[in-house]
Design a protein around this motif. Sequence first.
Motif, short mmCIF file in Angstrom:
data_model
loop_
_atom_site.label_atom_id
_atom_site.label_comp_id
_atom_site.label_asym_id
_atom_site.label_seq_id
_atom_site.Cartn_x
_atom_site.Cartn_y
_atom_site.Cartn_z
N LYS A 34 7.04 -17.34 -5.39
CA LYS A 34 5.78 -16.89 -5.99
C LYS A 34 4.89 -16.23 -4.94
O LYS A 34 4.23 -15.22 -5.22
CB LYS A 34 5.04 -18.08 -6.60
CG LYS A 34 5.64 -18.60 -7.86
CD LYS A 34 4.83 -19.76 -8.39
CE LYS A 34 5.50 -20.43 -9.56
NZ LYS A 34 4.80 -21.65 -9.98
N PHE A 36 5.79 -14.62 -2.15
CA PHE A 36 6.28 -13.30 -1.77
C PHE A 36 6.14 -12.29 -2.90
O PHE A 36 6.02 -11.10 -2.64
CB PHE A 36 7.72 -13.36 -1.25
CG PHE A 36 7.77 -13.84 0.18
CD1 PHE A 36 7.29 -13.08 1.20
CD2 PHE A 36 8.30 -15.09 0.47
CE1 PHE A 36 7.31 -13.52 2.52
CE2 PHE A 36 8.33 -15.55 1.78
CZ PHE A 36 7.83 -14.77 2.81
N GLU A 37 6.14 -12.75 -4.14
CA GLU A 37 5.88 -11.86 -5.26
C GLU A 37 4.41 -11.41 -5.25
O GLU A 37 4.08 -10.35 -5.75
CB GLU A 37 6.20 -12.55 -6.58
CG GLU A 37 7.69 -12.74 -6.82
CD GLU A 37 7.99 -13.64 -8.01
OE1 GLU A 37 7.06 -14.19 -8.63
OE2 GLU A 37 9.19 -13.79 -8.31
N THR A 38 3.55 -12.22 -4.67
CA THR A 38 2.11 -11.95 -4.61
C THR A 38 1.77 -10.98 -3.48
O THR A 38 0.90 -10.13 -3.63
CB THR A 38 1.34 -13.26 -4.39
OG1 THR A 38 1.65 -14.15 -5.44
CG2 THR A 38 -0.15 -13.04 -4.34
N ILE A 39 2.46 -11.12 -2.37
CA ILE A 39 2.15 -10.28 -1.21
C ILE A 39 2.72 -8.89 -1.47
O ILE A 39 3.92 -8.70 -1.58
CB ILE A 39 2.76 -10.88 0.08
CG1 ILE A 39 2.15 -12.26 0.36
CG2 ILE A 39 2.52 -9.95 1.25
CD1 ILE A 39 2.80 -12.98 1.50
N ASP A 40 1.81 -7.94 -1.57
CA ASP A 40 2.22 -6.59 -1.92
C ASP A 40 1.93 -5.63 -0.77
O ASP A 40 2.82 -5.04 -0.19
CB ASP A 40 1.48 -6.17 -3.19
CG ASP A 40 1.89 -4.82 -3.69
OD1 ASP A 40 3.05 -4.42 -3.46
OD2 ASP A 40 1.05 -4.15 -4.32
N GLN A 41 0.67 -5.52 -0.42
CA GLN A 41 0.24 -4.53 0.56
C GLN A 41 0.13 -5.08 1.98
O GLN A 41 0.09 -4.31 2.93
CB GLN A 41 -1.11 -3.96 0.15
CG GLN A 41 -1.08 -3.20 -1.14
CD GLN A 41 -2.45 -2.67 -1.52
OE1 GLN A 41 -3.43 -2.88 -0.83
NE2 GLN A 41 -2.52 -1.97 -2.63
N GLU A 71 -5.81 -9.51 -1.27
CA GLU A 71 -4.47 -10.09 -1.22
C GLU A 71 -4.50 -11.52 -0.67
O GLU A 71 -3.77 -12.39 -1.15
CB GLU A 71 -3.55 -9.21 -0.39
CG GLU A 71 -2.14 -9.30 -0.91
CD GLU A 71 -1.32 -8.08 -0.57
OE1 GLU A 71 -0.40 -8.24 0.23
OE2 GLU A 71 -1.58 -7.00 -1.12
N ARG A 74 -5.50 -13.71 -3.41
CA ARG A 74 -4.37 -13.91 -4.33
C ARG A 74 -3.40 -14.94 -3.78
O ARG A 74 -2.89 -15.80 -4.50
CB ARG A 74 -3.62 -12.60 -4.59
CG ARG A 74 -4.15 -11.85 -5.77
CD ARG A 74 -3.21 -10.73 -6.18
NE ARG A 74 -3.07 -9.69 -5.17
CZ ARG A 74 -3.90 -8.67 -5.03
NH1 ARG A 74 -4.94 -8.53 -5.82
NH2 ARG A 74 -3.70 -7.77 -4.10
#
Length: 126
Positions: A34, A36-41, A71, A74
Motif C-alpha cells: 500500500k 509503494f502504491e501511494t508513493i508516486d512523485q 505525498e 498521503r
Amino acid sequence: MLNILKNAMTNENTVYLGDKKVDIKKLTPSLWKKLFETIDQLPGLIVQVLLAPKEDFYSYIISACDIAMDEVVRVVAVLSGIDEKYISENAGLDEIINYLAKTVKKNNLRDVIKNVKSLLPQQQTE
C-alpha cells in the motif's frame, strides 16, 4: 502545556497526529505494498533535487518540498489509517516527522536497507 501533556502520554510506539493518538505500526508486506502504491512523485523529486544545477539547488529544494508535502501526508495517512485531509489540516509538521522517525526506528529500516543492498549484485569497477 497541551504538547507537554501529549508527550507525557506517548511512548516509542505511539504519537499524536493532531488530536488523534496513533500507534506506530509494524510494516508488513501488505502495508509495504500500500505504501509503494501511494508513493508516486517522491522518488523522481529526490532525483531532480540531486541532479539540480548548483546555482538552482535551493529553488529545486523549495519546489520539491511543496510537492512532496502532499505525498508525505498521503504516506502518513496510509501508515496511520487516519484520513489524509485530517492530517493535512490538523497535524503539525513536527508530529508528522516524529511519526515517520518512530516508524523508521520501530521497523529497523536502516538495517533493512543495508541488508537489501547486500543482496544486490556488486558492481565491478574497471
